[in-house]
Scaffold this motif. Structure first.
Motif, PDB file in Angstrom:
ATOM      1  N   GLU A 229       0.832  -1.189   0.000  1.00 37.06           N
ATOM      2  CA  GLU A 229       0.000   0.000   0.000  1.00 37.06           C
ATOM      3  C   GLU A 229       0.878   1.256   0.000  1.00 37.06           C
ATOM      4  N   LEU A 230       1.961   1.203   0.768  1.00 39.43           N
ATOM      5  CA  LEU A 230       2.884   2.333   0.819  1.00 39.43           C
ATOM      6  C   LEU A 230       3.511   2.581  -0.550  1.00 39.43           C
ATOM      7  N   THR A 231       3.910   1.513  -1.199  1.00 42.00           N
ATOM      8  CA  THR A 231       4.525   1.633  -2.525  1.00 42.00           C
ATOM      9  C   THR A 231       3.558   2.266  -3.516  1.00 42.00           C
TER      10      THR A 231
ATOM     11  N   ALA B 182       1.086   4.264  -2.723  1.00 40.56           N
ATOM     12  CA  ALA B 182       0.918   5.660  -2.323  1.00 40.56           C
ATOM     13  C   ALA B 182       2.083   6.500  -2.849  1.00 40.56           C
ATOM     14  N   GLN B 183       3.283   5.949  -2.822  1.00 42.83           N
ATOM     15  CA  GLN B 183       4.457   6.696  -3.296  1.00 42.83           C
ATOM     16  C   GLN B 183       4.390   6.920  -4.795  1.00 42.83           C
ATOM     17  N   GLU B 184       3.882   5.933  -5.505  1.00 40.07           N
ATOM     18  CA  GLU B 184       3.680   6.103  -6.942  1.00 40.07           C
ATOM     19  C   GLU B 184       2.672   7.237  -7.189  1.00 40.07           C
ATOM     20  N   GLN B 185       1.675   7.310  -6.343  1.00 38.29           N
ATOM     21  CA  GLN B 185       0.665   8.361  -6.468  1.00 38.29           C
ATOM     22  C   GLN B 185       1.234   9.736  -6.099  1.00 38.29           C
ATOM     23  N   LEU B 186       2.200   9.770  -5.197  1.00 42.78           N
ATOM     24  CA  LEU B 186       2.873  11.042  -4.883  1.00 42.78           C
ATOM     25  C   LEU B 186       3.564  11.568  -6.134  1.00 42.78           C
TER      26      LEU B 186
ATOM     27  N   LYS C 200      11.639   9.540  -6.472  1.00 44.90           N
ATOM     28  CA  LYS C 200      11.379   8.789  -7.703  1.00 44.90           C
ATOM     29  C   LYS C 200      11.525   9.743  -8.884  1.00 44.90           C
TER      30      LYS C 200
ATOM     31  N   GLN D 173      10.216  13.551  -8.028  1.00 40.98           N
ATOM     32  CA  GLN D 173       9.347  13.767  -6.875  1.00 40.98           C
ATOM     33  C   GLN D 173      10.050  13.220  -5.647  1.00 40.98           C
TER      34      GLN D 173
ATOM     35  N   LEU E 101       9.841  11.836  -2.101  1.00 38.60           N
ATOM     36  CA  LEU E 101       8.785  11.157  -1.354  1.00 38.60           C
ATOM     37  C   LEU E 101       8.818  11.538   0.112  1.00 38.60           C
TER      38      LEU E 101
ATOM     39  N   ALA F  37       8.623  -3.831  -1.326  1.00 43.14           N
ATOM     40  CA  ALA F  37       7.579  -4.812  -1.614  1.00 43.14           C
ATOM     41  C   ALA F  37       8.163  -5.995  -2.384  1.00 43.14           C
TER      42      ALA F  37
ATOM     43  N   SER G  80      11.978   0.518  -4.634  1.00 44.74           N
ATOM     44  CA  SER G  80      10.992   1.178  -5.492  1.00 44.74           C
ATOM     45  C   SER G  80      11.240   2.684  -5.578  1.00 44.74           C
TER      46      SER G  80
ATOM     47  N   SER H 133       5.728   0.785   9.232  1.00 45.07           N
ATOM     48  CA  SER H 133       5.205   0.857   7.879  1.00 45.07           C
ATOM     49  C   SER H 133       3.877   1.612   7.846  1.00 45.07           C
TER      50      SER H 133
ATOM     51  N   LEU I 229       2.968   5.006   5.914  1.00 42.21           N
ATOM     52  CA  LEU I 229       1.822   5.090   5.011  1.00 42.21           C
ATOM     53  C   LEU I 229       0.931   6.273   5.364  1.00 42.21           C
TER      54      LEU I 229
ATOM     55  N   ALA J 233       2.471   9.377   4.160  1.00 42.94           N
ATOM     56  CA  ALA J 233       2.372   9.476   2.702  1.00 42.94           C
ATOM     57  C   ALA J 233       0.970   9.932   2.304  1.00 42.94           C
TER      58      ALA J 233
ATOM     59  N   LEU K 261      -0.319  13.076   0.118  1.00 52.96           N
ATOM     60  CA  LEU K 261      -1.208  13.015  -1.045  1.00 52.96           C
ATOM     61  C   LEU K 261      -2.209  14.163  -0.983  1.00 52.96           C
TER      62      LEU K 261
ATOM     63  N   LEU L  40      -0.321  17.372  -1.925  1.00 54.94           N
ATOM     64  CA  LEU L  40       0.003  17.515  -3.348  1.00 54.94           C
ATOM     65  C   LEU L  40      -1.233  17.641  -4.220  1.00 54.94           C
TER      66      LEU L  40
END
Lengths: 246, 246
Positions: A148-150, A152-156, B80, B88, B90, B103, B108, B145, B149, B152, B156, B159
């Motif tokens: 889920e964290l991964t 969320a980071q992609e969404q950031l 990332k 971006q 994180l 993951a 990632s 974790s 989350l 993060a 979101l 941002l």
DNA sequence: CGTAACTTTGAAAGAGATCAACATTCGTGG
DNA sequence: CCACGAATGTTGATCTCTTTCAAAGTTACG
């Protein structure tokens, strides 16, 4: 703190699991998959099922986080609000997904159903007791939490740095991948959410979402069968756009 | 899979922990805090320390995630990149923070030091072995974790829905809170990162960050002692702005 | 102390937001 | 079954916040 009970170590962590958690079929993001039948039986004892109508409230940000739950059917949105009502949707959850782990005593976001939705709810206190006795459950929850964290980071990255067009394309591809993960077809992407939900997920307005759909259609990259079914015409090109290749 | 070794269950999970993990003092976000001295000794055996110069690379996105690490001194940025170089950030990590859970088999995101930084590195394979024997470590990692989350998800919201001014104010308050958590003073907020890093964290450009600092100064809400030390003049008002109250 | 990197400020441009109108869909009840 | 009204979605015109382009200050450091 940790109990010293003998651990029942069972290799079979996958495979189809019959009755106990009948409505919780063994999806990847389903925490039940970490348990053997004996453990599932324990969980099943404290589990309750619920069906929500479209727009139903699972819980509100700030409420006591007394339950964790699995979506077993339908779709759900998770969101946070600002003081003046601006909304950010954190993500959508579908059959097989897990919801409700919280850092503190309260939920840190709200959750509402998008469609009619079915849920398995577990009282957090009871779940904690089961966790004490079956530590592999923590491992499973950790794995889910990192996934889920991964995401969320992609969404950031999306919200911080992508253009409106890139955001919408990324979203379509994400939904398509989710469909595949749930054993559905990749291609006509189904949108169970409104344009308003899409906008609040992508950090845009409904007008920009609508215009961007139209622009993608005009470019021949997608086709709108109807408002909720999108055909991805040139998937390779779309993937490229989503990854931000100029 | 899981070993059936007798667990050494120790209540004392906090308290100061001497030599073994000397440089890993027991901060909230330090996973060592979950372990008793015997367990720490096991970890200490496989731990290596490293010092990185400013701008040093901890790891790159896509590289094999062979190590997890604790920052023991200095500051680190996680980020990332998009295909064309857009970046971006994180998050930032400071002394006591934990980095590198992944993951899949690969990282990632990328990580680089902001200042000179000290790290304790643990080979992931070795850590996994310790996790098998001390399940409470998984519980601790799960807690970390979930905290990550939650942070993060707050980002979101920032941002997706906050204005430039609200973003910068939220950032200052977040840093201030981090300072308090690490036992430092809340008020002169220290910025170990460049304007470029701040911009890439907040989804803005360096010019907008700079202009927004100036605007906040003109409004009398902050004072810039120098580029890296910010005094929060009206904290209540700033908190209000950060939460999006019109 | 000079040069390169970083920061600030100004002017112009642009992507997406806002305001507005129209179109379409859907649920409801006549 | 169709009509109507409300909700949702699309398209157009304009505005604005942030970006981009440009240049001048400032700081750090060899």
């Amino acid at each position: 703190m940790a109990s010293a009970e003998p651990l029942r170590v069972v290799a079979q962590r996958l495979g189809s699991l019959p009755p106990p958690c009948a409505h919780c079929d063994a999806r990847e993001r389903n925490f039940c998959a970490a348990l053997d039948p004996a453990e599932l039986a324990e969980l099943a004892k404290v589990m309750t099922e619920a069906t929500l109508p479209p727009g139903g409230v699972l819980f509100h940000e700030g409420a006591p986080a007394d339950y964790v739950m699995n979506v077993t059917d339908g779709a759900v949105k998770l969101f946070k609000l600002l003081g003046d009502g601006r909304r950010q949707i954190l993500g959508f959850r579908f059959a097989g997904d897990f919801i409700g782990l919280s850092a503190g005593a309260d939920y840190s976001y709200s959750a509402e159903s998008l469609t009619e939705a079915k849920l398995c709810r577990f009282p957090r206190r009871k779940l904690d007791a089961v966790r004490e006795r079956f530590p592999q459950l923590d491992r499973r929850l950790l794995s889910l939490s990192i996934d889920e964290l991964t995401a969320a980071q992609e969404q950031l990255l999306l919200l911080g740095r992508k253009t409106a067009e890139e955001r919408l394309v990324s979203f379509l591809i994400l939904l398509s991948q989710g469909q595949v993960r749930r054993g559905q077809t990749a291609d006509p992407v189904v949108l169970p959410m409104t344009r308003s939900d899409i906008a609040d997920y992508l950090g845009l307005t409904i007008e920009t979402v609508s215009r961007t759909f139209s622009a993608l259609k005009k470019k021949g990259l997608i086709e709108l069968q109807d408002t909720t079914h999108i055909h991805l015409v040139d998937r390779d090109r779309l993937e490229e756009m989503a990854s931000g290749l100029a």
